[in-house]
Design a protein around this motif. Structure first.
Motif, PDB file in Angstrom:
ATOM      1  N   HIS A  56       0.811  -1.310  -0.046  1.00 27.00           N
ATOM      2  CA  HIS A  56      -0.178   0.051  -0.063  1.00 27.00           C
ATOM      3  C   HIS A  56       0.894   1.145  -0.013  1.00 27.00           C
ATOM      4  O   HIS A  56       0.630   2.086  -0.921  1.00 27.00           O
ATOM      5  CB  HIS A  56      -0.792   0.000   1.215  1.00 27.00           C
ATOM      6  CG  HIS A  56      -2.083  -0.849   1.197  1.00 27.00           C
ATOM      7  ND1 HIS A  56      -3.038  -1.217   2.020  1.00 27.00           N
ATOM      8  CD2 HIS A  56      -2.392  -1.795   0.262  1.00 27.00           C
ATOM      9  CE1 HIS A  56      -3.667  -2.317   1.531  1.00 27.00           C
ATOM     10  NE2 HIS A  56      -3.528  -2.662   0.591  1.00 27.00           N
ATOM     11  N   LYS A 159      -0.614   8.716  -1.889  1.00 25.05           N
ATOM     12  CA  LYS A 159      -2.058   7.978  -1.852  1.00 25.05           C
ATOM     13  C   LYS A 159      -1.713   6.481  -1.815  1.00 25.05           C
ATOM     14  O   LYS A 159      -0.608   6.018  -2.831  1.00 25.05           O
ATOM     15  CB  LYS A 159      -3.140   8.204  -2.900  1.00 25.05           C
ATOM     16  CG  LYS A 159      -3.484   9.814  -2.544  1.00 25.05           C
ATOM     17  CD  LYS A 159      -4.542  10.141  -3.634  1.00 25.05           C
ATOM     18  CE  LYS A 159      -5.073  11.378  -3.237  1.00 25.05           C
ATOM     19  NZ  LYS A 159      -6.273  11.836  -4.558  1.00 25.05           N
ATOM     20  N   HIS A 162      -2.880   0.595  -3.447  1.00 23.83           N
ATOM     21  CA  HIS A 162      -4.274   0.106  -3.998  1.00 23.83           C
ATOM     22  C   HIS A 162      -5.157   0.784  -4.781  1.00 23.83           C
ATOM     23  O   HIS A 162      -6.052   0.167  -5.374  1.00 23.83           O
ATOM     24  CB  HIS A 162      -4.724  -0.603  -2.846  1.00 23.83           C
ATOM     25  CG  HIS A 162      -5.533   0.284  -1.823  1.00 23.83           C
ATOM     26  ND1 HIS A 162      -5.348   1.022  -1.039  1.00 23.83           N
ATOM     27  CD2 HIS A 162      -7.046   0.333  -2.215  1.00 23.83           C
ATOM     28  CE1 HIS A 162      -6.143   1.695  -0.606  1.00 23.83           C
ATOM     29  NE2 HIS A 162      -7.374   1.210  -1.245  1.00 23.83           N
ATOM     30  N   ARG A 163      -4.912   2.066  -4.715  1.00 27.02           N
ATOM     31  CA  ARG A 163      -5.815   2.957  -5.369  1.00 27.02           C
ATOM     32  C   ARG A 163      -5.517   2.962  -7.009  1.00 27.02           C
ATOM     33  O   ARG A 163      -4.846   3.891  -7.319  1.00 27.02           O
ATOM     34  CB  ARG A 163      -5.822   4.391  -4.878  1.00 27.02           C
ATOM     35  CG  ARG A 163      -6.530   4.511  -3.374  1.00 27.02           C
ATOM     36  CD  ARG A 163      -6.440   5.945  -2.958  1.00 27.02           C
ATOM     37  NE  ARG A 163      -6.819   6.020  -1.539  1.00 27.02           N
ATOM     38  CZ  ARG A 163      -8.222   5.950  -1.395  1.00 27.02           C
ATOM     39  NH1 ARG A 163      -9.217   5.908  -2.125  1.00 27.02           N
ATOM     40  NH2 ARG A 163      -8.494   5.982   0.087  1.00 27.02           N
ATOM     41  N   ARG A 167      -9.284   2.557 -12.255  1.00 30.94           N
ATOM     42  CA  ARG A 167     -10.547   2.517 -11.530  1.00 30.94           C
ATOM     43  C   ARG A 167     -11.405   3.815 -11.944  1.00 30.94           C
ATOM     44  O   ARG A 167     -11.533   4.813 -11.355  1.00 30.94           O
ATOM     45  CB  ARG A 167     -10.577   2.672  -9.885  1.00 30.94           C
ATOM     46  CG  ARG A 167     -10.284   1.141  -9.294  1.00 30.94           C
ATOM     47  CD  ARG A 167     -11.423   0.377  -9.398  1.00 30.94           C
ATOM     48  NE  ARG A 167     -11.341  -0.720  -8.815  1.00 30.94           N
ATOM     49  CZ  ARG A 167     -11.330  -1.298  -7.472  1.00 30.94           C
ATOM     50  NH1 ARG A 167     -11.509  -0.260  -6.592  1.00 30.94           N
ATOM     51  NH2 ARG A 167     -11.279  -2.486  -7.136  1.00 30.94           N
ATOM     52  N   HIS A 170     -16.656   2.496 -10.311  1.00 27.11           N
ATOM     53  CA  HIS A 170     -16.639   2.070  -8.959  1.00 27.11           C
ATOM     54  C   HIS A 170     -17.815   1.038  -8.638  1.00 27.11           C
ATOM     55  O   HIS A 170     -19.093   1.649  -8.562  1.00 27.11           O
ATOM     56  CB  HIS A 170     -16.521   3.098  -7.988  1.00 27.11           C
ATOM     57  CG  HIS A 170     -15.259   3.894  -8.107  1.00 27.11           C
ATOM     58  ND1 HIS A 170     -14.186   3.490  -7.558  1.00 27.11           N
ATOM     59  CD2 HIS A 170     -14.986   4.978  -8.963  1.00 27.11           C
ATOM     60  CE1 HIS A 170     -13.029   4.175  -7.717  1.00 27.11           C
ATOM     61  NE2 HIS A 170     -13.474   5.229  -8.746  1.00 27.11           N
ATOM     62  N   GLN A 176     -10.721  -5.097  -3.079  1.00 31.96           N
ATOM     63  CA  GLN A 176      -9.594  -3.996  -3.158  1.00 31.96           C
ATOM     64  C   GLN A 176      -8.439  -4.598  -3.875  1.00 31.96           C
ATOM     65  O   GLN A 176      -8.084  -5.818  -4.141  1.00 31.96           O
ATOM     66  CB  GLN A 176      -9.035  -4.025  -1.890  1.00 31.96           C
ATOM     67  CG  GLN A 176      -7.925  -3.099  -1.391  1.00 31.96           C
ATOM     68  CD  GLN A 176      -7.739  -2.946  -0.106  1.00 31.96           C
ATOM     69  OE1 GLN A 176      -8.315  -2.204   0.729  1.00 31.96           O
ATOM     70  NE2 GLN A 176      -6.411  -3.435   0.495  1.00 31.96           N
TER      71      GLN A 176
END
Length: 382
Positions: A56, A159, A162-163, A167, A170, A176
């Motif tokens: 992460h 950030k 995992h973002r 994406r 949503h 995740q």
């Protein structure tokens, strides 16, 4: 120069993250609670931020010691020389996380104490008072205390990784991506094998599998956003060099056999948009399909089933046991030899559904998915 580092990950998947870290940078990584510890130089830190699928955030360890009081926290943070990491004209912020309820201070108290120590330490060494910017700091510090162990880290990521960059759609119960990537690793799937996610939602598992198969590092799509660009010791030429090196390893000529399906046309529409953004649209077959009628739309038996079936709460499925039993039976009938990997919140109910369908559970592990206890279950035909 080698730095002591730590990186955060999903609780319960620390060993998976440690192994991936070792593969990416060739250095030993030791699992801990929700994180891993390792040593890395500047180039390895850059590479981890760009290539990791299970981590992460990656931090340079500034302090690691025992602390019982705020004074202990302050003293540990005060001893650090921040001038190597923060420029005199830069702003900073401290995030605090206290995971020891017996401590007589809050996470905010700890962050404030560290912030004061940073300002005083920097002013003593450089004669300048650093600016604090809680909204958009140039440099982010992270303080953590768990079981009396105090950790202070320099955030090189920003950030959370995992973002993912892809994406654009949503799903309300989306998995995740770092968990999806970990499940793929745990399953033992190889890119030459057929992979099916029969309840793919917004396509996270198929997309993560395609990124792995094509050797596309997930960090490439958001490389410009990484916090390391604002760290004074990071060489931008080195960042570009590592980026180019990783891009040269991408294998778009490979044609994986990855299938994702969902009963919801809206979900598949979103999955297609995500796959296109990820640059893997041609590497995945995404379609509207009912998990109970797999034989109607799946022409060949998959080697691996990897899925995130509905937990029943968000998706409005009241008879979750019947749903699981019917889905597992359908999957087993399609491909009895396939290895199955699933993440669920009700392991007992799902385990019984697997056994009723002819499966035998080979492994099970508990993870913390946000505030939810979830379980990754692996099974083969009994």
């Amino acid at each position: 120069m080698k730095f002591e580092c730590f990186a955060t990950t999903v609780m319960g998947l620390e060993d998976v993250a440690a192994k991936e870290c070792e593969e990416i940078i060739g250095a030993e990584a030791k699992p801990d609670v929700g994180k891993i510890f390792f040593q890395a130089d500047e180039r390895q830190i850059i590479r981890l931020n760009l290539a990791s699928r299970t981590l992460h955030r990656i931090f340079i360890t500034l302090a690691r010691t025992r602390a019982e009081t705020l004074e202990d926290v302050y003293k540990a943070a005060r001893e650090v020389d921040y001038t190597m990491f923060i420029g005199a004209d830069q702003s900073f912020a401290v995030k605090g996380e206290r995971h020891s309820k017996d401590k007589p201070f809050t996470s905010m108290d700890m962050a404030a104490s560290v912030g004061r120590a940073v300002i005083e330490s920097f002013r003593e060494r450089a004669g300048v008072r650093l600016r604090v910017n809680l909204d958009q700091p140039d440099v982010q510090l992270y303080s953590l205390i768990r079981d009396s162990e105090f950790l202070l880290g320099l955030n090189t990521t920003g950030k959370s990784l995992h973002r993912r960059f892809y994406r654009v759609f949503h799903h309300r119960a989306a998995l995740q991506p770092s968990i999806a990537a970990s499940m793929i690793r745990l399953s033992g799937w190889r890119r030459e094998e057929i992979l099916l996610d029969p309840m793919c939602g917004s396509g996270t598992i198929p997309i993560e599998a395609a990124l792995i198969a094509l050797k596309i590092p997930p960090g490439i799509g958001r490389a410009s956003e990484l916090a390391l660009h604002k760290l004074k010791f990071i060489d931008e030429a080195e960042v570009r060099e590592v980026l180019e090196e990783l891009e040269s390893e991408v294998d778009l000529r490979f044609s994986p056999r990855i299938v994702g399906a969902d009963a919801s046309p809206k979900s598949i529409e979103g999955a297609l948009a995500n796959a296109e953004k990820a640059g893997v649209l041609k590497a995945i077959r995404l379609l509207v399909g009912d998990v109970f009628k797999l034989r109607e739309w799946m022409s060949e038996a998959p080697d691996h089933i990897i899925m995130n079936p509905p937990y029943g709460i968000r998706m409005g499925i009241r008879k979750i046991r019947e749903f699981y039993e019917k889905a597992c039976k359908s999957i087993h009938e399609l491909s009895p030899e396939a290895k199955l990997t699933a993440i669920v919140s009700k392991p007992t109910i799902f385990g019984r559904a697997l056994e009723a369908a002819g499966y035998q559970i080979t492994a099970k592990r508990q993870i913390m998915y946000g505030r939810l206890n979830a379980f990754i279950i692996m099974a083969t035909s009994g």
